[in-house]
Structures are given as C-alpha cells and as structure tokens.
Scaffold this motif. Sequence first.
Motif, PDB file in Angstrom:
ATOM      1  N   SER A 245      36.910  36.122  28.817  1.00 39.94           N
ATOM      2  CA  SER A 245      36.725  35.840  30.244  1.00 39.94           C
ATOM      3  C   SER A 245      35.789  34.657  30.439  1.00 39.94           C
ATOM      4  O   SER A 245      35.982  33.831  31.348  1.00 39.94           O
ATOM      5  CB  SER A 245      36.163  37.073  30.962  1.00 39.94           C
TER       6      SER A 245
ATOM      7  N   PHE B  56      33.828  46.736  36.217  1.00 40.56           N
ATOM      8  CA  PHE B  56      35.258  46.592  35.978  1.00 40.56           C
ATOM      9  C   PHE B  56      35.830  47.899  35.433  1.00 40.56           C
ATOM     10  O   PHE B  56      35.119  48.691  34.803  1.00 40.56           O
ATOM     11  CB  PHE B  56      35.515  45.444  35.007  1.00 40.56           C
TER      12      PHE B  56
ATOM     13  N   LEU C 208      28.116  38.942  32.146  1.00 47.01           N
ATOM     14  CA  LEU C 208      28.952  40.085  31.800  1.00 47.01           C
ATOM     15  C   LEU C 208      28.148  40.974  30.858  1.00 47.01           C
ATOM     16  O   LEU C 208      27.613  40.504  29.849  1.00 47.01           O
ATOM     17  CB  LEU C 208      30.241  39.617  31.132  1.00 47.01           C
TER      18      LEU C 208
ATOM     19  N   ASP D  94      38.565  37.156  38.944  1.00 44.48           N
ATOM     20  CA  ASP D  94      37.364  37.519  39.702  1.00 44.48           C
ATOM     21  C   ASP D  94      36.232  36.537  39.409  1.00 44.48           C
ATOM     22  O   ASP D  94      35.527  36.081  40.319  1.00 44.48           O
ATOM     23  CB  ASP D  94      36.921  38.944  39.345  1.00 44.48           C
TER      24      ASP D  94
ATOM     25  N   GLY E 167      37.367  43.886  40.311  1.00 44.95           N
ATOM     26  CA  GLY E 167      36.196  44.672  39.974  1.00 44.95           C
ATOM     27  C   GLY E 167      35.728  45.526  41.143  1.00 44.95           C
ATOM     28  O   GLY E 167      35.914  45.169  42.307  1.00 44.95           O
TER      29      GLY E 167
ATOM     30  N   VAL F 237      40.097  40.068  35.416  1.00 45.33           N
ATOM     31  CA  VAL F 237      38.657  39.819  35.305  1.00 45.33           C
ATOM     32  C   VAL F 237      38.393  38.311  35.362  1.00 45.33           C
ATOM     33  O   VAL F 237      37.470  37.852  36.045  1.00 45.33           O
ATOM     34  CB  VAL F 237      38.101  40.406  33.993  1.00 45.33           C
TER      35      VAL F 237
ATOM     36  N   ALA G 215      39.971  47.184  31.116  1.00 41.72           N
ATOM     37  CA  ALA G 215      40.245  46.213  32.173  1.00 41.72           C
ATOM     38  C   ALA G 215      41.254  45.162  31.723  1.00 41.72           C
ATOM     39  O   ALA G 215      41.331  44.790  30.544  1.00 41.72           O
ATOM     40  CB  ALA G 215      38.943  45.541  32.604  1.00 41.72           C
TER      41      ALA G 215
END
Length: 211
Positions: free
Chosen positions: A117, A186, A95, A198, A62, A195, A190
């Motif tokens: 994610s 991001f 997010l 991260d 990111g 992700v 992506a």
Amino acid sequence: MTSALITEAVTRKGSASDPDAVRRTPSGRRTLVILALICALPVVASYLTYYLWQPDGRVNYGELIPPAALPAQPLTGVAGQPEFHRREFYGHWTLLFAGPGACDLVCEQALYLMRQSRLAQGQDMERVARLWLVADPVDPASDLLAHHNGLRLARASAVWLQQLPDAAAGRHVYLVDPLGNVMMRFPEKADPRRVIKDLQRLLKYSALGRG
C-alpha cells in the motif's frame, strides 16, 4: 511545529528572558492556542474533506473510529531498532499492525498489505510510514524482516494496545494520522486495492509531508 518554535513565537510577543511568564499572560495563551490550531488545521481539513464531503457517493473502505491519541510513553525497539516515540508519527500517515512476534499467515498478509500500500503511492510513498507493534516478548524472524525494509518495530505495551480497538486479536491494520491519532481500522484480510485507494484519497486531501 516544535515546542521550541512555539516558545520562540510567543516570546517575541513578550519578555525574551521569561517565556513561562509569557505563557501565563492572556495574550501569550491566545498565541499558543492560535499556533496549535494552525498546526492541526491541515489534518482537520483532510478529515473534513475526506469524510464529510463525498462526491459521487464515494465511501471509504476503512472503518472510521473515534480518533484516539496514542500514548506519549516511549516503546522499546525490536530487532536492534531504537526506542519508538510518538513524535515519529508527526508529518506522516502511518500504517500500524499489532501482533505477536511469531508471525503467522495473517500477520504476514498484514505486513505485505502495509508494504504494498505504501509502494503503490509512487512519489507520495515517503508520506506513508509503517509500524509493527510486537505484542509479546518474541522477536520476529530475521528472514521475515528482510522482506520489509524500512518497517519500524517496537514492543507494544498494554497502554498502547488499549487505544487500538481489538488489537489483542492481531487481525487488523490501523491508520494513524500525522498528529499521532489512530483514526481508521481496515477489515480483516483487507483488499489491498481498496486500502491503496483510501490512502491515495487521504494523501490527496492532506498537504502534510508534501515537498
């Protein structure tokens, strides 16, 4: 730490009958500063560890952006949800996606990215929240929302969107820290695997939200 707890801690050092007077004293102000630093320390530590100490040439996926506090202005809930308040960010990594209610393919991919994610964090998934800022008056389709249980929805305002770089394009997923600061963006389309990595690293280096 809530403002009530801070007031209680300061009041113990002075008059219980007049906490405002305590705040005006030098010792009261010092105590408030110390308590604020204690609250911020876990997030600051995770930032320093994640971005300044990078063993083995590790590079985050990111894009780090200058942390910007999201507004205190509450947002109207969407799809029957209650108002969204900034305090809902506290204690979670969130997010965030901003885009129109008529969700196109890019929007659907962003929502999928956020859901997967979070799920991929396993036992740490409860430390990750999701927010869709609907950037127009259109309500998202109910059949779409049925696939994203737990997704928070709120109607975006101009002052909120101004704090999200390029949010008007509706192409990025952002990460908000547990103090309510947007701090990462991001790439478009992506890679979910990167992700996820991260997020795993941030959760590893941040103690916030752990049981």
